[in-house]
Write a protein that holds these residues in place. Structure first.
Motif, PDB file in Angstrom:
ATOM      1  N   ILE A 158       0.636  -1.094   0.186  1.00 31.00           N
ATOM      2  CA  ILE A 158       0.090  -0.056  -0.056  1.00 31.00           C
ATOM      3  C   ILE A 158       0.898   1.408  -0.086  1.00 31.00           C
ATOM      4  CG2 ILE A 158      -1.729   1.397   1.287  1.00 31.00           C
ATOM      5  CD1 ILE A 158      -2.861  -1.263   2.340  1.00 31.00           C
TER       6      ILE A 158
ATOM      7  N   PHE B 197       2.043   1.961  -3.411  1.00 37.40           N
ATOM      8  CA  PHE B 197       0.858   2.498  -4.211  1.00 37.40           C
ATOM      9  C   PHE B 197       0.815   3.859  -4.000  1.00 37.40           C
ATOM     10  CE2 PHE B 197      -2.877   3.234  -6.067  1.00 37.40           C
ATOM     11  CZ  PHE B 197      -3.760   4.069  -4.721  1.00 37.40           C
ATOM     12  N   VAL B 198       0.741   4.309  -2.528  1.00 36.29           N
ATOM     13  CA  VAL B 198       0.617   5.856  -2.421  1.00 36.29           C
ATOM     14  C   VAL B 198       1.881   6.705  -2.753  1.00 36.29           C
ATOM     15  CG1 VAL B 198       0.498   7.533  -0.637  1.00 36.29           C
ATOM     16  CG2 VAL B 198      -0.535   5.179  -0.196  1.00 36.29           C
TER      17      VAL B 198
ATOM     18  N   THR C  53       1.612   7.062  -6.609  1.00 32.86           N
ATOM     19  CA  THR C  53       0.282   8.193  -6.585  1.00 32.86           C
ATOM     20  C   THR C  53       0.827   9.550  -6.652  1.00 32.86           C
ATOM     21  OG1 THR C  53      -1.430   6.869  -5.768  1.00 32.86           O
ATOM     22  CG2 THR C  53      -1.610   9.166  -5.777  1.00 32.86           C
TER      23      THR C  53
ATOM     24  N   SER D 284      -5.691   3.595  -8.296  1.00 30.94           N
ATOM     25  CA  SER D 284      -6.599   3.075  -7.230  1.00 30.94           C
ATOM     26  C   SER D 284      -6.188   1.733  -6.969  1.00 30.94           C
ATOM     27  CB  SER D 284      -8.069   3.242  -7.672  1.00 30.94           C
ATOM     28  OG  SER D 284      -8.006   2.469  -8.909  1.00 30.94           O
ATOM     29  N   LEU D 285      -6.563   1.470  -5.744  1.00 27.45           N
ATOM     30  CA  LEU D 285      -6.305   0.182  -5.213  1.00 27.45           C
ATOM     31  C   LEU D 285      -7.367  -0.461  -4.461  1.00 27.45           C
ATOM     32  CD1 LEU D 285      -4.132  -2.278  -4.607  1.00 27.45           C
ATOM     33  CD2 LEU D 285      -3.370  -0.892  -2.730  1.00 27.45           C
TER      34      LEU D 285
ATOM     35  N   VAL E 100      -8.415  -3.171  -1.533  1.00 25.04           N
ATOM     36  CA  VAL E 100      -7.994  -4.185  -0.696  1.00 25.04           C
ATOM     37  C   VAL E 100      -9.318  -5.181  -0.361  1.00 25.04           C
ATOM     38  CG1 VAL E 100      -6.979  -4.630   1.832  1.00 25.04           C
ATOM     39  CG2 VAL E 100      -6.416  -2.641   0.131  1.00 25.04           C
TER      40      VAL E 100
ATOM     41  N   LEU F  81      -6.238  -0.028   6.619  1.00 28.87           N
ATOM     42  CA  LEU F  81      -6.630   1.131   5.734  1.00 28.87           C
ATOM     43  C   LEU F  81      -6.313   2.392   6.969  1.00 28.87           C
ATOM     44  CD1 LEU F  81      -8.242   2.638   3.955  1.00 28.87           C
ATOM     45  CD2 LEU F  81     -10.246   2.742   4.990  1.00 28.87           C
TER      46      LEU F  81
ATOM     47  N   LEU G 129      -5.288  11.338  -1.083  1.00 28.57           N
ATOM     48  CA  LEU G 129      -5.519   9.867  -1.023  1.00 28.57           C
ATOM     49  C   LEU G 129      -7.156   9.739  -0.333  1.00 28.57           C
ATOM     50  CD1 LEU G 129      -4.711   6.924  -1.065  1.00 28.57           C
ATOM     51  CD2 LEU G 129      -4.248   7.164   1.532  1.00 28.57           C
TER      52      LEU G 129
ATOM     53  N   ALA H 141      -9.513   7.487   1.080  1.00 25.00           N
ATOM     54  CA  ALA H 141      -9.707   6.484   1.815  1.00 25.00           C
ATOM     55  C   ALA H 141     -11.039   6.048   2.245  1.00 25.00           C
ATOM     56  CB  ALA H 141      -8.698   6.604   3.244  1.00 25.00           C
TER      57      ALA H 141
ATOM     58  N   LEU I   1      -7.889   4.509  -2.199  1.00 22.07           N
ATOM     59  CA  LEU I   1      -7.490   3.273  -1.516  1.00 22.07           C
ATOM     60  C   LEU I   1      -8.836   3.027  -0.841  1.00 22.07           C
ATOM     61  CD1 LEU I   1      -5.871   1.000  -0.187  1.00 22.07           C
ATOM     62  CD2 LEU I   1      -5.170   2.566   1.640  1.00 22.07           C
TER      63      LEU I   1
END
Length: 608
Positions: free
Chosen positions: A12, A15-16, A19, A26-27, A29, A41, A129, A131, A159
């Motif tokens: 993660i 991924f961030v 970004t 986008s991811l 989970v 998260l 982000l 979330a 995310l």
């Protein structure tokens, strides 16, 4: 501390970082309930904040399902100061969609575009982000917007977490999926030892075997045991029903709180926004402060760093809070929430509706207004829910019948939901006069005959032509109800494919005053007689197709049907494709089927 999640956090975090450095994405989970998705998260969001990323949070709630754009409101609320920097069109779209201003409800794609504009503006200062916890419980409007965002080449990442459910992945718009697996044996043992260091070896082994690496079960199951069982002096049960046991654990933890704290949690759950200002506007400060402290100490919720919003630590806690409360307590909580001084009208109306225990015309009228607004912005499922509740709260028989008829008609015409239609039609039976209720009821019955598997065109036609003819003779029949009847007759006549069905329809359309709406006139000429359609009619049809980008779903289908035999499906395709994408969220099933049929015809004719 998170045990056994170093690899997941690394995925993660990468991924961030991507970004921020490489541009958007986008991811999603996924994982079983209790596997630690929400905790992961929160940990990932905290890391992102430490890295200079601005985190915008939203959490889906079952109780907000009928509130359009409730989830989007959570995400965009911290950015509202940026509205002043948007174009007038984007600013107007968002203020209306989020309930800050009145006006014509914007189309779904317009809300998506305006949301993207606001996010892009905010990301200029810091990467963003989004979330999103409990993605499947987001309201349909918000979910559709978020899944439609084009985050490529931006400084915006999304995310989201969801249970391991294939339906949640379909059409989710995510570019990557990461499955969160149960903890390995070593990590699971470390977590259990950290939380319950005094457990004897035989109890620890049994719990590890039962939990199968599920972090929530590892933390909550020992709490369900009594002291003798935890100490090993009494035997453990042979079978531990984990799902029921966990639900009972949540309920018991809520039940141990003082009544004032339970009341605050119930208000928070039914409000659904997580905004502490709501609670502080309704309860004394000292009550809110003490209740929040109690809930935090019980491990039920957390506050953000600014202490402006609360987040439940697991979705099951919300369910347990409601399950533990009585129907009377829930109604009184809705009454309190309806009195919020700065609450929006849609939330207030639904709170009043949930609080009502007997017929109340004032609330029923508010719900009917809400239903018509929802219908106007394309939220057909929301309109059906509001009409249905309005019918249940109507003290007058005719009003009850009229509202039930509207719910039944929308339930067949747009959503394709046939299961409740017979019950709603039964609620309309007491009305016998030639009025709007009887015509709307007939509309619903005709659609039910066509869609329920019977497919009886002739019976549907006879039922409806008689009601329309009678309605055209009545001065008090609303024009929109008559128009819906004529649209449906045009559809039935097309499928019947016989001249004796079309001629009475033409006479009925000629009697309509004022003149028939443009889409009905085009259906009559271009669909009813495509070979002899005059050139001016085709020009009018082209003009109508040109306006489909801003049209509601029903109008898109009507113009598409008018153009299918005169070579206009190609130009209708973008609007039909948009309707198909939105329909996959389940908002208007019948219209989506029509769109698929028209798109399939175009693909066949063009050789695709």
């Amino acid at each position: 501390m998170l045990y056994g999640r170093d690899h997941d956090l690394a995925v993660i975090s990468a991924f961030v970082d991507g970004t921020v450095d490489k541009g958007g994405g986008s991811l999603l989970v996924t994982g079983d309930a209790g596997v630690g998705k929400s905790a992961l998260l929160h940990a990932a969001a905290a890391r992102a904040v430490d890295g200079g990323v601005r985190v915008l949070r939203a959490a889906g709630a079952e109780f907000e399902g009928d509130l359009r754009f409730a989830g989007l409101h959570q995400i965009l609320h911290p950015l509202l100061d940026g509205l002043a920097h948007l174009s007038g069109r984007h600013r107007n779209v968002l203020t209306v969609a989020l309930g800050f201003a009145s006006g014509q409800a914007p189309a779904q794609h317009a809300v998506t575009g305006a949301t993207m504009a606001l996010l892009r503006h905010a990301s200029r200062a810091r990467p963003l982000l989004l979330a999103i916890d409990d993605l499947p419980w987001l309201d349909r409007g918000s979910a559709t917007v978020l899944r439609s965002l084009d985050l490529a080449a931006t400084r915006i990442g999304m995310l989201a977490v969801t249970r391991d459910d294939h339906s949640a992945r379909r059409g989710s718009g995510v570019t990557r999926v990461h499955e969160l697996a149960p903890l390995d044996d070593q990590s699971a043992a470390a977590l259990l030892t950290d939380r319950f260091p005094a457990l004897p070896p035989e109890v620890r082994r049994r719990l590890l075997a039962e939990a199968l690496g599920n972090p929530l079960t590892l933390q909550e199951l020992p709490a369900a045991l009594d002291a003798a069982q935890r100490s090993g002096s009494a035997p453990l049960p042979h079978v531990l029903p984990l799902s029921r046991r966990l639900q009972a654990v949540f309920t018991s933890r809520v039940a141990e709180l003082p009544p004032s704290s339970q009341h605050l949690l119930l208000l928070a759950v039914l409000d659904g926004t997580g905004d502490l200002s709501t609670l502080r506007s309704l309860l004394p400060d000292h009550v809110v402060t003490e209740a929040l402290r109690d809930a935090q100490e019980a491990g039920l919720m957390d506050l953000d760093r600014a202490k402006t919003r609360l987040d439940f630590r697991h979705p099951l806690i919300r369910s347990a809070v409601v399950e533990l409360s009585t129907a009377g307590e829930q109604r009184r909580a809705h009454e309190v929430l309806a009195r919020r001084p700065d609450g929006d009208e849609e939330r207030r109306t639904w709170h009043l509706a949930h609080a009502a225990v007997e017929p109340d015309e004032q609330v029923a009228e508010l719900l009917e207004q809400l239903a018509r607004q929802a219908r106007g912005r394309g939220d057909v499922a929301g309109a059906v829910a509001a009409f249905t509740r309005a019918a249940a709260l109507s003290p007058d028989r005719r009003d009850r019948s009229r509202r039930a008829a509207a719910a039944a008609y929308l339930g067949t015409d747009a959503t394709g939901n046939l299961l409740d239609v017979p019950r709603l039609l039964e609620a309309c039976r007491p009305t016998h006069d030639a009025d709007a209720t009887s015509l709307t009821t007939t509309l619903a019955a005709a659609h039910h005959l066509l869609l329920s598997g019977i497919g009886d065109v002739d019976s549907a036609y006879r039922l409806l032509i008689k009601a329309v003819d009678t309605g055209l003779s009545q001065a008090d029949i609303p024009h929109d109800v008559l128009q819906e009847g004529l649209y449906t007759l045009a559809w039935i006549s097309f499928f019947g494919a016989r001249a004796e069905l079309r001629e009475p329809l033409e006479r009925a359309v000629a009697r309509l005053t004022p003149r028939a709406p443009e889409s009905l006139a085009l259906l009559m000429s271009c669909l009813g007689d495509p070979v002899h359609t005059s050139l001016p009619d085709l020009r009018r049809l082209d003009d109508a197709v040109g306006g489909l980008a801003a049209a509601d779903p029903v109008e898109v289908i009507r113009i598409g049907m008018a153009g299918q035999y005169v070579g206009r499906l190609k130009t209708c395709r973008p609007a039909l494709q948009r309707l198909l994408e939105e329909g996959r969220e389940g908002e208007h099933v019948t219209l989506t089927i029509h769109a698929m049929n028209l798109l399939s015809r175009h693909c066949y004719e063009s050789g695709e």
